[in-house]
Every structure is written in structure tokens, then in C-alpha cells.
Write a protein that holds these residues in place. Structure first.
Motif, mmCIF file in Angstrom:
data_model
loop_
_atom_site.group_PDB
_atom_site.id
_atom_site.type_symbol
_atom_site.label_atom_id
_atom_site.label_comp_id
_atom_site.label_asym_id
_atom_site.label_seq_id
_atom_site.Cartn_x
_atom_site.Cartn_y
_atom_site.Cartn_z
ATOM 1 N N LYS A 1 0.836 -1.198 0.000
ATOM 2 C CA LYS A 1 0.000 0.000 0.000
ATOM 3 C C LYS A 1 0.877 1.256 0.000
ATOM 4 O O LYS A 1 0.605 2.217 -0.724
ATOM 5 N N LEU A 2 1.924 1.234 0.779
ATOM 6 C CA LEU A 2 2.840 2.364 0.838
ATOM 7 C C LEU A 2 3.526 2.580 -0.514
ATOM 8 O O LEU A 2 3.607 3.701 -1.008
ATOM 9 N N SER A 3 3.998 1.510 -1.120
ATOM 10 C CA SER A 3 4.668 1.597 -2.425
ATOM 11 C C SER A 3 3.732 2.133 -3.503
ATOM 12 O O SER A 3 4.117 2.997 -4.296
ATOM 13 N N LYS A 4 2.532 1.605 -3.525
ATOM 14 C CA LYS A 4 1.555 2.023 -4.538
ATOM 15 C C LYS A 4 1.204 3.506 -4.368
ATOM 16 O O LYS A 4 1.151 4.251 -5.348
ATOM 17 N N SER A 5 1.015 3.932 -3.137
ATOM 18 C CA SER A 5 0.657 5.336 -2.905
ATOM 19 C C SER A 5 1.835 6.258 -3.216
ATOM 20 O O SER A 5 1.652 7.357 -3.734
ATOM 21 N N PHE A 6 3.050 5.816 -2.923
ATOM 22 C CA PHE A 6 4.233 6.603 -3.250
ATOM 23 C C PHE A 6 4.363 6.757 -4.761
ATOM 24 O O PHE A 6 4.656 7.850 -5.263
ATOM 25 N N ALA A 7 4.129 5.671 -5.492
ATOM 26 C CA ALA A 7 4.207 5.729 -6.957
ATOM 27 C C ALA A 7 3.165 6.693 -7.518
ATOM 28 O O ALA A 7 3.456 7.472 -8.431
ATOM 29 N N ALA A 8 1.963 6.669 -6.961
ATOM 30 C CA ALA A 8 0.910 7.574 -7.420
ATOM 31 C C ALA A 8 1.289 9.029 -7.129
ATOM 32 O O ALA A 8 1.100 9.916 -7.975
#
Length: 163
Positions: free
Chosen positions: A134-141
Motif C-alpha cells: 500500500k505504501l509503495s503504490k501510494s508513493f508511486a501515485a
């Protein structure tokens, strides 16, 4: 000869300055957020501390889509808070040490930090995976929106001794 080189260098510098596009207010605001954000994990010992610091970052001037993405990024860290609470309940002293190491390593070595935390806490491996995903996905966004506004991340790459 030295004067000629100096004049050419000055001319090239001036041409470079004139051809560089002026930064938009949104770009400058996003870069200001990145600048503060880049120091948060370095100066934090737990995901809860990271969340507190991230929530205090002013998002004034940032476009709404960046603000939304940044808030999702904070939620990513909040998901790690939930996992750490479980760890603290099991062994406060060990959890404090392991989580502090994870937070300090996560920015420069996210995969290694995650793998190491999972090794220390195998019972929470799937929780750690879900939270870091979740952290990785939100950082990418968040960074995708920043890129749309030509705002570069201001994170410095780790020195060779940190790798």
C-alpha cells in the motif's frame, strides 16, 4: 585567452538561464513538500512518528490531485502503524528496535528493509507485505502526479557505504 573563455562561459550560462522554463507555482509547492518529506523517515523512529510528521507538512499551493495522492501516501504509513501495534503487543523492546531500523532504512533500501523486517517478524509477514505494498503504490501515485507537474523528487541517493 582567459577573457575569451570567461566571456564564452558567461554567455553559455546566460543562454542556459534564459532557455530554462520558469517553474510553476504548483511545481514549486510540490518540490517543497518533497524536500520536507525526504527528511521525515531519516529523523523518525516509528511509522507513527512518520505519520505525525507527514500530517504536519503544509500542502498549500499543491494541486488537488497531488494533495489526494499525498494523503493516500500517509494512509500507506498508517497501515504500517497498525502492523507495528501488533508487534509491540508481542514484544515491545524487540519491536521498537526492529521498527526503528526499518524506518531508517526504508527510504534508501525499501525492499531490503521490508525483507529484514519480515525475517524478524515472520508471523506478521503477510501484514508487512500488505502494508508496504500500500505504501509503495501510494508513493508511486504521488510521484506520478509530481512528474505531471515537472516536480522532481529531491531525495538524494544513498552513498555507496549505505548500500
Amino acid at each position: 585567452m582567459k577573457k575569451t573563455i570567461a566571456i564564452i562561459a558567461l554567455g553559455a550560462a546566460l543562454c542556459g538561464c534564459q532557455s530554462a522554463p520558469e517553474a510553476s507555482p504548483e511545481q514549486l509547492s510540490i518540490q517543497a513538500v518533497y524536500s520536507v518529506d525526504s527528511r521525515v523517515t531519516t529523523n523518525s523512529k516509528s511509522p507513527a512518528e512518520v505519520v505525525d510528521k507527514l500530517q504536519s507538512i503544509r500542502l498549500n499551493g499543491c494541486p488537488a490531485e497531488f494533495v489526494d495522492a499525498y494523503r493516500d501516501y500517509i494512509k500507506g504509513w498508517e497501515s504500517l502503524v497498525a502492523v507495528t501495534k501488533k508487534m509491540y503487543a508481542q514484544n515491545m523492546q524487540k519491536a521498537s528496535s526492529d521498527i526503528s531500523t526499518f524506518v531508517s532504512d526504508y527510504q534508501s533500501k525499501p525492499i531490503e528493509a521490508t525483507v529484514n523486517l519480515k525475517k524478524q517478524w515472520p508471523a506478521f509477514s503477510s501484514d508487512i507485505d500488505a502494508a508496504t505494498a500500500k505504501l509503495s503504490k501510494s508513493f508511486a501515485a504521488m510521484t506520478a502526479v509530481g512528474a505531471k507537474y515537472n516536480a522532481c523528487l529531491l531525495y538524494t541517493s544513498p552513498s555507496p557505504r549505505d548500500r
